[in-house]
Design an enzyme around this catalytic site. Structure first.
Site, short mmCIF file in Angstrom:
data_model
loop_
_atom_site.label_atom_id
_atom_site.label_comp_id
_atom_site.label_asym_id
_atom_site.label_seq_id
_atom_site.Cartn_x
_atom_site.Cartn_y
_atom_site.Cartn_z
N CYS A 21 24.44 -112.02 37.00
CA CYS A 21 23.92 -111.01 36.11
C CYS A 21 22.42 -110.89 36.13
O CYS A 21 21.73 -111.59 36.83
CB CYS A 21 24.31 -111.39 34.70
SG CYS A 21 25.46 -112.74 34.64
N ASN A 255 22.47 -116.76 34.32
CA ASN A 255 22.69 -116.01 35.54
C ASN A 255 22.96 -117.03 36.61
O ASN A 255 22.07 -117.81 36.96
CB ASN A 255 21.45 -115.17 35.86
CG ASN A 255 21.53 -114.53 37.23
OD1 ASN A 255 22.57 -114.54 37.87
ND2 ASN A 255 20.42 -113.97 37.68
N GLY A 256 24.17 -117.07 37.11
CA GLY A 256 24.50 -118.05 38.13
C GLY A 256 25.90 -118.56 37.92
O GLY A 256 26.75 -117.86 37.38
N MET A 501 37.84 -123.50 68.68
CA MET A 501 39.05 -122.68 68.74
C MET A 501 40.01 -122.90 67.58
O MET A 501 41.20 -122.66 67.71
CB MET A 501 39.79 -122.89 70.06
CG MET A 501 39.05 -122.41 71.28
SD MET A 501 38.50 -120.70 71.19
CE MET A 501 40.03 -119.80 71.24
N GLU A 917 27.56 -112.75 65.45
CA GLU A 917 26.26 -112.80 64.80
C GLU A 917 25.09 -112.90 65.76
O GLU A 917 23.98 -113.17 65.36
CB GLU A 917 26.21 -113.94 63.79
CG GLU A 917 26.28 -115.33 64.37
CD GLU A 917 25.90 -116.37 63.32
OE1 GLU A 917 24.80 -116.27 62.76
OE2 GLU A 917 26.72 -117.27 63.05
N LYS A 968 34.94 -122.59 59.57
CA LYS A 968 33.94 -123.41 58.90
C LYS A 968 33.34 -122.69 57.71
O LYS A 968 32.14 -122.44 57.68
CB LYS A 968 32.85 -123.84 59.87
CG LYS A 968 32.32 -122.72 60.73
CD LYS A 968 31.24 -123.19 61.69
CE LYS A 968 30.98 -122.12 62.73
NZ LYS A 968 30.05 -122.49 63.74
#
Lengths: 1565, 364
Positions: A21, A255-256, A501, A917, A968
Site C-alpha cells: 500500500c 506497507n509491506g 533441465m 532473460e 528455482k
C-alpha cells in the site's frame, strides 16, 4: 453475503491474502491541533491513490483509512444530541465499532460490551451512530458494509493515570473479542473495534482514498481537529469485501508483508503462559489471551503484539526495535552497547521479518520504521512551519519549495520519531542510544551470557563406526546419489550441487520407492507480494546465529532472559552436540535425552506409541526443570527403527506449543536422516534450534577415507559441509525474504503434498496440504522399508547403497517421464513427421497406469457427459497452435542455433517464442531472405534486465515479467563466466568472461503495487504489447494472480515446479514449488471467485508433453500453453543435464562453437511437434464434444480422479478441491473476454505527443526499417537510411509535474524508438523541463535524443532502463536547504540502465545504479547497495554512500568522493578493488562529467571540486571490479577460450549488428 | 562423474590386436591387454549423461557411467563392485557381448562411442589379477535347496545369486562339462576356456554343486527332481541354431557357425595341437558362413581361423533390423528374447582374400 462465502473453498484459502500500500502521516511538530492536518492528510492519501487498487468494480477500493487524535471538541459537539455526557479530554475512551447490519444482532453485541465495561469497573457513556454515506460505493463494498457506532467509555473511579485507563480499555476490548468468539453468536465475526483508546481514533473502511471523506462526513467537519493524522491506502491481492482489513489498525499502519508470520504467531501463543506484568491489574493479563487472534492478516497480528508491548510499558520505539530490529549482527560500525541491546531483545522475541514500512503511534509519539533491508520507500519533508510529512512518496502534498526545511528518507532498519510531548524530531541515533542505555544490557550480557565455546567438555563424544556405516546409511535411506550429488559437492567445495533441465520424477506420494518424510514438503518462496533476498551480495543483513534454551517473561526485562546458550550457528559438530547432551545441571542447564526410536515389529502402532511416549516424557522433563530437549536417533538396530526426525521434531514442537510450555525449553535434534539443505530447513522450520547430522559427517569421513573427495582431509570436508549447509539454508530463507535464522526458526514456510489431514493436524498443524494422501501408516511403512534393507530377513546383505535415480535416470531407480524410450520416440516422430510414432511417444508419457508420476496422470476425462463430435468439426490445428509458446530460455543459456530455430518454428506456426532473460540480437529483428523471422515475439523482462533497451521492448508482441522460474523460484539466474562468450556479452551489454548474476528480486518490485508500476512502465514502453507476469505454483499463487490481474497485467503465467532450467541448485529443482495442476486450479478458482477472470489470459507450463496434458490444463482453466523441455528434445536434447557446464554434446545448451556444430535441430521438427500436439488436442476435444478451445476452458467438471488406483500411497489422494468450480454469480466468466484498462489515457505523455514541436519530429521521414514486424503501418511512409540526411528540428517544452504523473517520457520514448530505431535521435533533440515532484519511473527506458530536466524532486525508479536518453534533476531554485544534504530522488534509480546520462544534484536513495550496464551518472550521495550487480557504465558519487557499495559489481567503474576517508568500510570488497584515481584517462572522464553536472544542475559541489581539482583528486577513489583489469582479462579469456579470439565473427554476428548494439548501448559524448 | 570435457579432449582408442602372423598359429584370444592410463582416458570420455542410454541399451542394465567414472578416477576396486552389482560375469560379457551400450552411447552422436566393452573387460581382468574376486559364500544357510537345470550363462548367474543368499544349489548339466554356450558355443579365440574355468572355481568354492551328464527328462525324470529339491530353475539352452530366413540356407554351400564352434571346442578338448587347421569343409575353394550377430567386426576376425583353408569366404550376417534383444528377468536369470515379427534377415557379405588382414577388410 454470509460469512461462509468468504471462507475457504476449493483451493482458495483467504489466509493467503496479501496487501501492500501507500502509507504515511502528517504531524504538526508543535502539537497544534487543526482540521487542516486532517484535510491535508486526505489530500495526500488521494495522491497515493495509484498505490492502492480496485477490483472488478472501479468504485470498490481495497481499503483506506486515517488515524487521528481523539477530537475532543468535535465529540463534545456531536455527542450531546445522543445524550452522552463526556468528561474532560483523556478521561474517556472512544472507538468505532463495526457491527452486523441486522439490528437484533447488533444489539446483542452492544449489550455484551456494555456489561464488560461495567464489570471492568469503568463507566459506559453511550453509543453514537457514525454518520456514513455509501452512495459512492461499489456493489461489493456495500454488500459487506457494516453498521457503525462509536462507543464512549468513561474512566472509572480507581484510575488516576491515562496509561492505566488506556490499559483498562485494552483489557475491555480484548475481553469483548474473546467473549464474542466464545458466544458463537450469529454474525459475531462482523463485530470489530477499529480502535478503543483515550488517545487515538480510527476511521477506515473498504474505500478508495477519494471515497474516504465522502463516506465519513465526520472527516469534513471543521471541528474535527488533530495535531497528527496517519493515513493508509490499501492494495490487496483479492477483492473479497472485507472492511476490517483496511488500515490503520489500532497502533500501526503498514506497507509491506511479514514473511515469518506463522512462526511468530506460534511463538506468541507458546509464550503466553509465561507472561506477567505488574502494570496490569491482577488477572488482567489472562484476559488478553490469545494475544493474536487466529485468522487475521499479518498487519493485524503485528498490531496486536505492538499493542501488548506498549500497554505493558514499553515505548512504541522499543516495541518496534524488538519486532523489526535493524541488521545489527554483522554491523561493523555499530556501538557495542547497541548490539548488546539488540542481543538482549533477541532473547525475548524473534524478528518479524519481511519488507515493512510501518508507521506507529500511541497518541503521544508518532514515528516510522523501516525493515532491515529497506525494501519499502519512506520519504519525509519537514517544513518551516513545523509540519512533518512522511509518506511512501514525495510530492503527495503541495508545499512551496521555499517552505521546505529539509527532505530525507528512512534508511534500512532506521526509525524516525516525533515526540509530541517534547515537540521535536528524535533521530535514529539518539533514539536507539537512549534505548540501549535504559538498562544495563551490556553488564547483564557480560555476566550471564553462555556461549557454546564456554560449555564444559563432554565426558564422552560418540565416535564414528565404519563397520556399521553402510547398515545405518541404509536404515536412513541413503542412496549413492546422496553421496555423489549432495554430500560430495558440499564437502568438497562448500557448495550445493547444481543441476539442469528441471525434474520429471514422480511426487513423493506417487513414487513407488520409499521416500523420506522430508520429500513430502515443498519450500514456499516469495513472489510479487514480497521480494526474495540475495544472501550472497547482501550478506550483511543475514545471520545464522541463534540461541538455545528457555525464554523469559516477554513483558519483563530481566537478566533471567539470558539463561540461554548462544550458538554461532544451528549445525552442531559431534563434539558440540555431546557438550550439550551432557550438560547435566551445569549453571542450571538440564538436558533431557529423548530417543527417536520405535520397535520395528510393532509397525505404525509402535511408531505412534513411541511418539506419544516421547511427548509425555518431554512434558514431564520440562515440568521437572529441563531446559534442553535432546532428540536422538542413535541406537538403531535390528529391533529399533528410527522415527523420522522431522516427524518427532515437529510433533513435539507443536505438542509443546499446544501445552503452552514450548518456550520453556530448546530443541536439539541429533539425527541420521538429515543430510540435504532441505532437511535442515525443515527441521529448523518446525522447531529445532540446533541439529547434529552425525551420519552425514560419518558418510563424509568414509568418502574421504575412500579417496572420493580428492585433496582434502576429513576436518576440512566436514567444515565445508557445514558451511554449505549454512549457505544453503540462508539461501532457502532468502527465497522467502527472511534474513535471520531466529526468524525462520519455527516459521514453517512449507506446504505438504500428499499428507492427509489427520496427520497434518496432529504433527504439522497449519501446514497447507490440499490433496490429502498418506498418514502415519504409510510413513511407517516407508521407514520400515529402509530399515528392512539394512536388516534384511534373508542373510544376503547389500554391499552398496541403492542407486537412487532422482537426478539421473537409472533402470532400477526412480521413474522419469523423459527416459530413453520417450526421448527416442519423440525425436524419431518429429524428425520423420510420423504422427503414428508420435502417438506411441505420447502413449508412453500418458500411460501412468503402472508408474505414477504426475497429478494429471491420476486424472481422467468424463467422456460420457457430452456427446462426442467428429474430429473435422473441431477447431483446426492451425488455430490451436497459436495458443502455444516455447519457454523462456535465454540466449546464453542455449545456443544461437537452438534459440533461433525455436523462434523460426514458432513464427511459422503463429505461436510464440520467448527471448528468455538474455536480451536479443537486433539482427534477429530483420526477416531472413526466405521470409522466416528469428524475432521472438515474447520479450522477457527479468530481474537482471540484460539487454532490456527501449528497442528491445518496442520490438515485442508480449512483454513477460519473470517473477519466478519453476526450477528455482525465488532465485536469480546465473550465467557462469565461461559461458559469457563475446557475442553473449554484446547482447547482454556486459563483459565477456565475467559471470552474470540476476538479482533474486526485481529491484523495482518489492510488493504488489510495485508490480502494478512496472506493468504500467512496460505498457508505456510498448503500448501494443500485452504484458504478462510469470509466477510459479505454490500455495497462495491464486491470490497473487488475482493481485496481478488487479495490477492490470494482460496475461498471467503459472509455471509448474518441474520446469527445465540452465542451472539451478538441486535443492530448488526438487523441493521448491508445486505442480501446475494445483497452481493453475487455484489461480482459476481465485480469479473466478473475484470476478477477475474475464480480463486476463491464463497460461501454464511445466513439463507439458502431450495433447492430453494440454486438454487437462485447458479444463483446469488455462488458455495458453508453454513447452520448453519437449521442443528442446525435438531439437536433439538428450537430457544430459549439463547445461551449466557448457558441454552440451548436441549443441543445444552450449556456446562452444565446436559443440554448436553438432546441432541437428531444424524448425520443421519443432513445427511437427506442435502440430502433433494440436492434433492430439483435437482428437480429445472431439471425444469430449468441444468444437472450440474457448468452450473448453475451465470445464474442470469434465475431469475426474481415476478410479481403482491400487497404488498404496496414491489411494488416499483426493482431487475434489482441484476440480472445484466456484460459481459466485450468474455472469461470471471462466476465460478472458475483455481487455484490461491500463490507464494510459491519463498519461502526461499523451499531451507531449500532441505537442506541435514533438509532432514535427515524429512526422519526419523515418530511419531505415529496423524491425518491420512492429513498423508495419509505416511501410508507406518515407524512410531514409541515415538520419544525418534529415534536419532534426529541436523541441523545447516546459511543464509542471506531480507525483501522480508516473512513468514520464516513456511513451514518448517508445514512439521515437519505433520510428527512428535503436539509435534514437541526436542528443538533446527534445528537451522537456518539469517543475514539481515527479512520480515513479521518471524517464524510464528513455531513448537517445530526449532530455528530461526536473526542477524539484522525484520518487523511486528514476531513469529505470535508461536507453541513451538524458535525465537532469535538481532542487527548486528557490529552496533554501543545501542540495547535497537532502534527498532528491528515490530508491533504485537507473535500475538496468543500458546507456545515457543522468545528473542529480542531491542524494539518491537505496540501490542507486543497480544493474547499470552502460549509463553515466552523477549523484551527490547515495543509500545502501549503490552500484549493486553493475556491469557497465560510469557512476560518480560526490558525497557519502550507504553500506554495501558495489556488491556483485562485475563491470563498469565508480568514482566516489570520500571526504571523510571512511568509504572503505561501506564498500563490499568481494568483487571490487578500491584504488586511487591516478590514471589521466580517469581524470578526463571525471572532469568531463563534473563539467556537465555543473552545467546542467548548477551543483555547488561540482563547482567546488572543479575549483580545486588537485585537492579533489586526492579525495576521490576509484572502485573497479577485480575481474575487469582489461588486459589481464583479455589474456585470461584467450587462455580459457582460444576460440573466442577467432570465432567471434563466425558466431553469426555481423558488423552491422555490432554497430547497432553499440549505438543502443554506449552513450555518446 | 567422468571428466566434464573428456569427450572433447580424447579420441576413442581400442585394444590392439595380436599380429595376424602370430595368432593364426594358436587358438588364443586376439586382443592385447591395454594400458591403464589409456583406459583412464577412455573412461574420462564418458559424459555421465542425465539419461545414460548405454545403461538402457545394456541388456543387463549395467550402470556403465558409474564404473567409467571410477576407472577415470583410478578406483578400480570400487569399479569392480559397481560392475558386479549388475553383472555376475563381466569377464564373459566384456569379451562376448555385441555391446549395444556402445551403439546407444550419447558421445557417439557427435563422435565415437566410449569404449565401454573394453573398460568392462579390463576392470574384471584387473580384479582377477589383484585377487579381488574371491568366493563369497553365504553368511548363513537357509536350509532350502534349488536345482538349476542348465549351466549356460543364465544358469550360472542364477546359481550364484541363489547360493549367495544361502540356498543349497545344484547345477545340472547334460553335457560332459559345465558352461553350455560359454563352453560349446563360443570359440576359443573369442574367449579362452580358462576364463570360464576360473569363474567356475569361484562358484564351486562358494558351495555350488555341479553335476554333469545329467539330462533332465532323459536320464533323470522331473518327478524325482521335484521331490529332491525345494525349487527348480530351468535354464536350458537353445542347442540349435535358429532358423535363418535366407533362401538355401540349409544347402551344403553354407556352414552355420554353431557347428564349427562345437567342433573346434571338441578339438581343443582332445588336446590336439593348436596348429592352424582347416575348419571349413575341406577341399573347397570358397566357403560360406552364416551367423546371426550385430557385430560384424568380431565375426570377421573369427573368420580368419576358418578361412585358412579357403581361398575366399563369404560371410553372411543376419541382423535383426531394429529390434534389439530384450531382456527378461533380473540379473542372473537373464534370457534374450527376440521378438519374432520384427526379425528380418538381412544378409551382408564380406569377401575375404585368403590370409588377408581381416580387421581392415571387415571395418569396411
Amino acid at each position: 453475503m454470509d460469512d461462509s462465502e468468504l471462507m475457504k473453498q476449493g483451493l482458495y484459502d483467504p489466509r493467503y491474502e496479501h496487501d501492500s500500500c501507500g502509507v504515511g502521516f502528517l504531524v504538526h511538530l508543535k502539537g497544534e491541533r487543526s482540521h487542516r492536518i486532517v484535510r491535508d492528510a486526505i489530500t495526500a492519501l488521494n495522491n497515493l491513490n495509484h498505490r492502492g487498487a480496485c477490483g472488478c468494480e472501479v468504485n470498490t477500493g481495497d481499503g483506506a483509512g486515517v488515524l487521528i487524535q481523539i477530537p475532543h471538541e468535535f465529540f463534545l459537539e456531536k455527542c450531546t444530541p445522543w445524550g452522552i455526557r463526556l468528561p474532560g479530554a483523556r478521561e474517556y475512551g472512544a472507538g468505532c465499532l463495526f457491527m452486523p447490519k441486522h439490528p437484533d444482532q447488533a444489539i446483542h453485541g452492544k449489550r455484551l460490551f456494555e456489561e464488560i465495561v461495567v464489570e471492568e469497573g469503568q463507566r459506559f457513556l453511550g453509543w453514537r451512530p457514525v454518520p456514513t454515506s455509501n452512495h459512492s460505493l461499489g456493489a461489493s463494498a456495500i454488500t459487506r458494509e457494516p453498521a457503525m457506532a462509536q462507543a464512549f467509555v468513561g474512566c472509572g473511579s480507581g484510575i488516576d493515570a491515562t496509561d492505566q485507563f488506556e490499559r483498562k480499555l485494552y483489557v475491555i476490548r480484548k475481553r469483548f473479542e474473546s467473549a464474542l468468539n466464545a458466544s458463537g453468536m450469529h454474525g459475531y465475526r462482523q463485530f470489530y473495534f477499529c480502535s478503543l483508546s483515550c488517545h487515538t481514533l480510527v476511521y477506515k473502511g473498504m474505500l478508495t482514498p477519494w471515497q474516504l471523506d465522502l463516506y465519513f462526513p465526520d472527516l469534513r467537519e471543521p471541528s474535527l481537529r488533530s495535531s497528527f493524522c496517519m493515513f493508509h491506502s490499501r492494495f490487496s491481492t483479492n477483492t473479497f469485501p472485507n472492511w476490517q482489513l483496511a488500515h490503520p489498525y489500532r497502533m500501526i499502519a503498514h506497507n509491506g508483508e511479514i514473511n515469518t508470520l506463522r512462526g511468530n504467531i506460534n511463538w506468541m501463543r507458546a509464550r503466553e503462559t509465561l507472561m506477567e506484568s505488574e502494570l496490569f491489574d491482577p488477572g488482567d493479563v489472562r484476559k488478553l489471551l490469545p494475544i493474536i487472534a487466529e485468522g487475521q492478516s499479518d498487519t493485524a497480528s503485528i498490531d496486536n503484539v505492538v499493542e501488548l508491548l506498549v500497554k505493558a510499558g514499553r515505548s512504541p520505539a522499543q516495541a518496534m526495535t524488538m519486532l523489526i530490529p535493524e541488521a545489527w549482527e554483522n554491523h561493523q560500525s555499530m556501538s557495542q552497547e547497541k548490539k548488546d541491546f539488540y542481543d538482549f531483545q533477541s532473547r525475548l522475541m524473534e524478528p518479524w521479518d519481511g519488507p515493512a514500512s510501518i508507521v506507529v503511534t500511541d497518541g503521544k509519539t508518532i514515528g516510522a520504521t523501516l525493515d532491515r533491508n529497506g525494501l519499502r520507500p519512506s520519504r519525509y519533508w519537514v517544513s518551516r512551519d513545523a509540519l512533518v510529512i512522511m509518506a511512501s512518496e514525495v510530492g503527495v502534498l503541495d508545499i512551496p519549495p521555499d517552505q521546505i526545511a529539509g527532505k530525507g528518507r528512512l534508511e534500512p532498519g532506521k526509525m524516525f520519531l516525533i515526540d509530541l510531548d517534547s515537540q521535536r524530531i528524535v533521530d535514529d541515533e539518539e533514539l536507539k542510544s537512549g534505548l540501549a542505555a535504559s538498562r544495563p544490557y551490556s553488564t547483564w550480557l557480560r555476566e550471564r551470557r553462555v556461549t557454546l565455546d564456554g560449555l564444559p567438555e563432554a565426558p564422552y563424544v560418540p565416535q564414528s563406526d565404519a563397520e556399521s556405516l553402510l547398515r545405518r546409511q541404509l536404515t536412513f535411506g541413503y542412496t549413492q546419489e546422496d553421496l555423489k550429488y549432495i554430500l560430495g559437492p558440499m564437502a568438497k567445495d562448500g557448495l550445493w550441487a547444481i543441476g539442469s533441465m528441471g525434474t520429471d520424477t514422480p511426487l513423493a506420494v506417487l513414487s513407488d520407492r520409499p521416500q523420506l518424510l522430508y520429500n513430502y514438503f515443498k519450500q514456499l518462496f516469495a513472489q510479487v507480494t514480497n521480494p526474495p533476498l540475495d544472501p550472497i551480495r547482501e550478506e550483511l543483513v543475514t545471520t545464522v546465529s541463534t540461541s538455545l534454551g528457555p525464554e523469559d517473561n516477554l513483558l519483563a526485562e530481566r537478566v533471567n532472559a539470558l539463561q540461554q546458550i548462544s550458538l554461532p550457528s544451528f549445525v552442531l559438530t559431534n563434539r558440540d552436540a555431546a557438550r550439550i547432551r551432557y550438560l547435566d545441571g551445569w549453571r542450571g542447564f538440564r538436558t533431557e535425552i529423548l530417543p527417536m526410536l520405535f520397535r520395528a515389529e510393532e509397525g505404525s502402532a509402535g511408531m505412534r506409541w513411541a511418539l506419544e511416549n516421547l511427548f509425555r516424557k518431554a512434558k514431564a522433563a520440562i515440568e521437572s526443570g529441563a531446559s534442553i530437549l535432546f532428540l536422538s536417533d542413535r541406537g538403531t538396530d535390528a529391533e529399533h527403527a528410527p522415527i523420522p526426525s522431522l516427524l518427532a521434531c515437529s510433533g513435539l514442537h507443536h505438542f509443546l506449543v499446544r501445552e503452552q510450555i514450548r518456550t520453556r525449553a530448546g530443541l536439539v535434534v541429533e539425527s541420521g536422516d538429515c543430510r540435504e539443505v532441505h532437511h535442515f530447513c525443515l527441521l529448523l522450520g518446525y522447531g529445532a534450534a540446533a541439529i547434529n547430522p552425525y551420519l552425514a559427517f560419518e558418510s563424509i569421513e568414509r568418502m574421504v577415507a575412500e579417496g572420493q573427495l580428492e585433496g582434502i582431509d576429513t576436518g576440512e570436508a566436514v567444515e565445508s559441509f557445514i558451511k554449505a549447509v549454512y549457505k544453503g539454508v540462508v539461501k532457502v530463507m532468502s527465497k522467502m525474504g527472511i534474513s535471520t535464522i531466529s526468524g525462520y526458526h519455527g516459521a514453517q514456510i512449507f506446504e505438504a503434498i500428499g499428507l492427509n489431514e489427520r496427520f497434518i493436524d496432529r504433527y504439522f498443524p497449519n501446514t497447507p496440504s490440499r490433496i490429502r494422501g498418506i498418514g502415519v501408516e504409510e510413513i511407517t511403512r516407508e521407514t520400515l522399508t529402509h530399515h528392512c534393507s539394512a536388516f534384511p530377513k534373508r542373510p544376503h546383505a547389500r554391499k552398496s547403497l541403492p542407486c537412487g535415480g532422482q537426478y539421473q535416470w537409472r533402470r532400477n531407480g526412480e521413474h522419469h517421464l523423459f527416459n530413453p524410450e520417450t526421448v527416442y520416440t519423440l525425436q524419431r516422430a518429429t524428425r520423420s513427421g510420423n504422427y503414428e510414432v508420435f502417438k506411441s511417444y505420447s502413449d508412453r508419457v500418458n500411460d501412468q497406469g503402472k508408474r505414477l508420476c504426475t497429478l494429471r496422470g491420476l486424472m481422467e476425462f468424463n467422456f460420457d457427459q457430452r456427446r462426442p463430435i467428429p474430429v473435422d468439426e473441431v477447431e483446426s490445428v492451425d488455430s490451436i497452435v497459436k495458443r502455444f509458446c516455447t519457454g523462456a530460455m535465454s540466449y546464453g543459456s542455449i545456443s544461437a542455433e537452438a534459440h533461433s530455430t525455436l523462434a523460426i518454428a514458432m513464427n511459422r506456426l503463429g505461436g510464440w517464442s520467448n527471448t528468455g532473460e538474455g536480451g536479443e540480437d537486433p539482427e534477429r529483428f530483420l526477416p531472413l531472405p526466405n521470409g522466416d523471422s528469428r524475432r521472438s515475439r515474447i520479450k522477457q523482462v527479468a530481474s537482471g534486465r540484460f539487454g532490456v533497451t527501449s528497442g528491445y521492448l518496442v520490438s515485442a508482441d508480449e512483454l513477460q515479467i519473470k517473477m519466478a522460474q519453476g526450477a528455482k523460484p525465488g532465485e536469480g539466474g546465473e550465467l557462469p563466466g565461461h559461458k559469457v562468450y563475446p557475442w553473449i556479452a554484446k547482447t547482454r551489454h556486459t563483459t565477456p568472461g565475467v559471470g552474470l548474476i540476476s538479482p533474486p528480486p526485481h529491484h523495482d518490485i518489492y510488493s504488489i503495487e510495485d508490480l502494478a508500476q512496472l506493468i504500467f512502465d512496460l505498457k508505456n514502453a510498448n503500448p501494443r504489447a500485452r504484458i504478462s507476469v510469470k509466477l510459479v505454483a505454490e500455495v497462495g499463487v491464486g491470490t497473487v494472480a488475482a493481485g496481478v490481474a488487479k495490477a492490470h497485467a494482460d496475461v498471467v503465467l503459472v509455471s509448474g515446479h518441474d520446469g527445465g532450467t540452465g542451472a539451478s541448485p538441486l535443492t530448488s529443482i526438487k523441493h521448491a514449488g508445486i505442480p501446475w495442476e494445483l497452481g493453475l486450479a487455484e489461480t482459476q478458482q481465485t480469479l473466478v471467485l473475484n470476478n477477475l477472470r474475464d480480463r486476463i489470459v491464463v497460461q501454464t507450463d511445466g513439463q507439458l508433453k502431450t495433447g492430453r496434458d494440454v486438454v487437462v490444463a485447458a479444463l483446469l482453466g488455462a488458455e495458453e500453453f508453454g513447452f520448453a523441455s519437449a521442443p528442446l528434445v525435438t531439437l536433439g536434447c538428450v537430457m544430459m543435464r549439463v547445461c551449466h557446464q557448457d558441454t552440451c554434446p548436441v549443441g543445444v545448451a552450449t556456446q562452444n562453437p565446436e559443440l554448436r556444430k553438432r546441432f541437428q535441430g531444424r524448425p520443421e521438427h519443432v513445427v511437427n511437434f506442435f502440430r502433433f500436439i494440436a492434433q492430439e488436442v483435437r482428437e480429445l476435444m472431439a471425444q469430449l464434444g468441444f468444437r472450440t478451445m474457448d468452450a473448453m476452458i475451465g470445464r474442470s467438471d469434465l475431469l475426474d480422479m481415476r478410479e481403482a488406483i491400487d497404488h498404496h500411497k496414491a489411494r488416499g489422494l483426493d482431487f475434489s478441491e482441484i476440480f472445484h468450480r466456484p460459481v459466485p454469480g450468474q455472469t461470471v466468466e471462466y476465460r478472458r473476454t475483455m481487455p484490461q484498462d491500463h490507464g494510459l489515457a491519463d498519461a502526461l505523455d499523451l499531451q507531449l505527443l500532441q505537442h506541435f514541436a514533438i509532432r514535427r519530429i515524429l512526422d519526419l521521414p523515418q530511419r531505415v526499417r529496423w524491425c518491420p514486424a512492429v513498423q508495419e503501418e509505416m511501410a508507406t511512409k518515407k524512410v531514409v537510411p541515415n538520419l544525418s540526411e534529415v534536419e532534426i528540428p529541436r523541441a523545447e517544452l516546459e511543464l509542471p509535474i506531480r507525483n501522480v504523473n508516473r512513468t514520464l517520457g516513456t511513451l514518448l520514448g517508445s514512439e521515437i524508438t519505433r520510428r527512428f530505431g535503436l539509435e534514437g535521435l541526436p542528443d538533446d533533440s527534445i528537451r522537456i523541463k518539469f517543475g514539481g515532484s515527479a512520480g515513479q519511473s521518471f524517464g524510464a527506458f528513455l531513448p537517445r535524443g530526449i532530455t528530461l530536466i526536473l526542477e524539484g524532486d522525484s520518487n523511486d525508479y528514476v531513469g529505470k532502463g535508461l536507453s541513451g536518453g538524458k535525465i537532469v534533476a535538481f532542487p527548486p531554485k528557490t529552496s533554501t536547504f543545501r542540495a547535497e544534504d537532502n534527498v532528491l530522488i528515490g530508491n533504485v534509480a537507473l535500475y538496468g540502465a543500458t546507456g545515457g546520462r543522468a545528473f542529480f544534484r542531491g542524494r539518491a536513495g537505496e540501490r542507486f545504479c543497480v544493474r547499470n550496464s552502460g549509463a553515466f551518472a552523477v549523484a551527490e550521495g547515495t543509500g545502501d547497495h549503490c552500484c549493486e550487480y553493475m556491469t557497465g557504465g560510469v557512476v560518480v558519487v560526490l558525497g557519502p554512500t550507504g553500506r554495501n557499495f558495489a556488491a556483485g559489481m562485475s563491470g563498469g567503474v565508480a568514482f566516489v568522493l570520500d571526504e571523510a576517508g571512511d568509504f572503505g568500510v561501506r564498500c563490499n570488497p568481494e568483487m571490487v578493488n578500491i584504488e586511487p584515481v591516478d590514471d589521466p584517462e580517469d581524470h578526463q572522464v571525471i572532469l568531463q562529467l563534473l563539467r556537465e553536472h555543473l552545467e546542467n544542475t548548477g551543483s555547488s559541489v561540482a563547482l567546488r571540486l572543479l575549483g580545486d581539482w588537485d585537492d579533489a583528486v586526492r579525495k576521490l577513489v576509484k572502485v573497479m571490479p577485480k575481474e575487469c583489469g582489461r588486459d589481464l582479462q583479455d589474456e585470461g579469456r584467450a587462455r580459457l577460450h582460444p576460440e573466442w579470439v577467432v570465432n567471434a565473427e563466425a558466431a553469426g554476428q555481423t558488423e552491422a549488428a555490432d554497430r547497432q548494439i553499440e549505438a543502443a548501448g554506449v552513450p555518446h559524448g | 562423474m567422468g571428466k566434464v570435457t573428456g569427450f572433447l579432449e580424447f579420441e576413442r582408442e581400442g585394444a590392439a590386436s595380436r599380429a595376424v602372423s602370430e595368432r593364426i598359429r594358436d587358438w588364443k584370444e586376439v586382443p592385447l591387454p591395454v594400458d591403464g592410463a589409456l583406459l583412464r582416458q577412455q573412461g574420462a570420455r564418458c559424459m555421465d549423461c542425465g539419461i545414460p542410454f548405454c545403461h538402457q541399451g545394456c541388456p543387463l542394465g549395467n550402470i556403465i557411467p558409474d564404473w567409467n567414472d571410477l576407472v577415470y578416477r583410478n578406483h578400480w576396486r570400487d569399479a569392480i563392485d559397481a560392475l558386479h552389482a549388475t553383472n555376475n560375469f563381466p569377464e564373459f560379457t566384456g569379451r562376448l557381448c555385441p555391446a549395444p551400450c556402445e551403439a546407444s552411447c550419447v558421445v557417439a552422436i557427435g563422435s565415437e562411442a566410449v569404449s565401454i566393452k573394453l573398460i568392462e573387460k579390463t576392470i574384471i581382468e584387473r580384479a582377477w589379477e589383484e585377487g579381488w574376486v574371491v568366493p563369497e559364500p553365504p553368511a548363513s544357510e537357509t536350509g532350502r535347496s534349488v536345482a538349476v537345470v542348465g549351466s549356460g550363462p543364465a544358469g550360472l548367474a542364477c546359481a550364484q545369486q541363489l547360493r549367495r543368499v544361502g540356498h543349497r544349489v545344484t547345477v545340472l548339466e547334460r553335457a560332459d562339462k559345465v558352461g553350455g554356450l560359454l563352453r560349446y558355443g563360443i570359440p576359443e579365440f573369442k574367449m579362452e576356456k580358462r576364463v570360464l574355468d576360473r569363474r567356475l572355481a569361484q562358484m564351486e568354492a562358494e558351495g555350488i554343486e555341479f553335476k554333469t551328464g545329467v539330462h533332465v527328462g532323459v536320464n533323470l525324470d522331473a518327478a524325482t527332481l521335484r521331490a529332491k529339491y525345494d525349487a527348480l530353475v530351468l535354464c536350458g539352452g537353445a542347442c540349435q541354431a535358429r532358423d535363418l530366413p535366407i533362401p538355401g540356407v540349409n544347402s551344403r554351400a553354407y556352414t552355420l557357425h554353431w557347428s564349427t564352434s562345437r567342433r573346434q571346442t571338441g578339438e581343443l578338448r582332445e588336446n590336439r595341437s593348436p596348429k592352424p587347421r582347416p575348419s571349413a569343409p575341406r577341399g573347397r575353394k570358397s566357403s560360406s558362413l552364416v551367423a546371426e550377430t550385430q557385430a560384424p567386426t568380431a565375426w570377421a576376425r573369427r573368420t580368419v581361423s576358418i578361412a585358412r583353408a579357403c581361398t575366399s569366404l563369404r560371410l553372411s550376417l543376419v541382423r535383426p533390423t531394429h529390434a534389439r534383444p530384450r531382456i527378461r528377468g533380473r540379473n542372473g536369470t537373464t534370457s534374450f528374447v527376440y521378438p519374432a515379427p520384427t526379425k528380418r534377415a538381412v544378409s551382408v557379405s564380406i569377401r575375404l582374400a585368403r590370409r588377408s588382414s581381416s580387421e581392415t577388410t571387415a571395418a569396411g
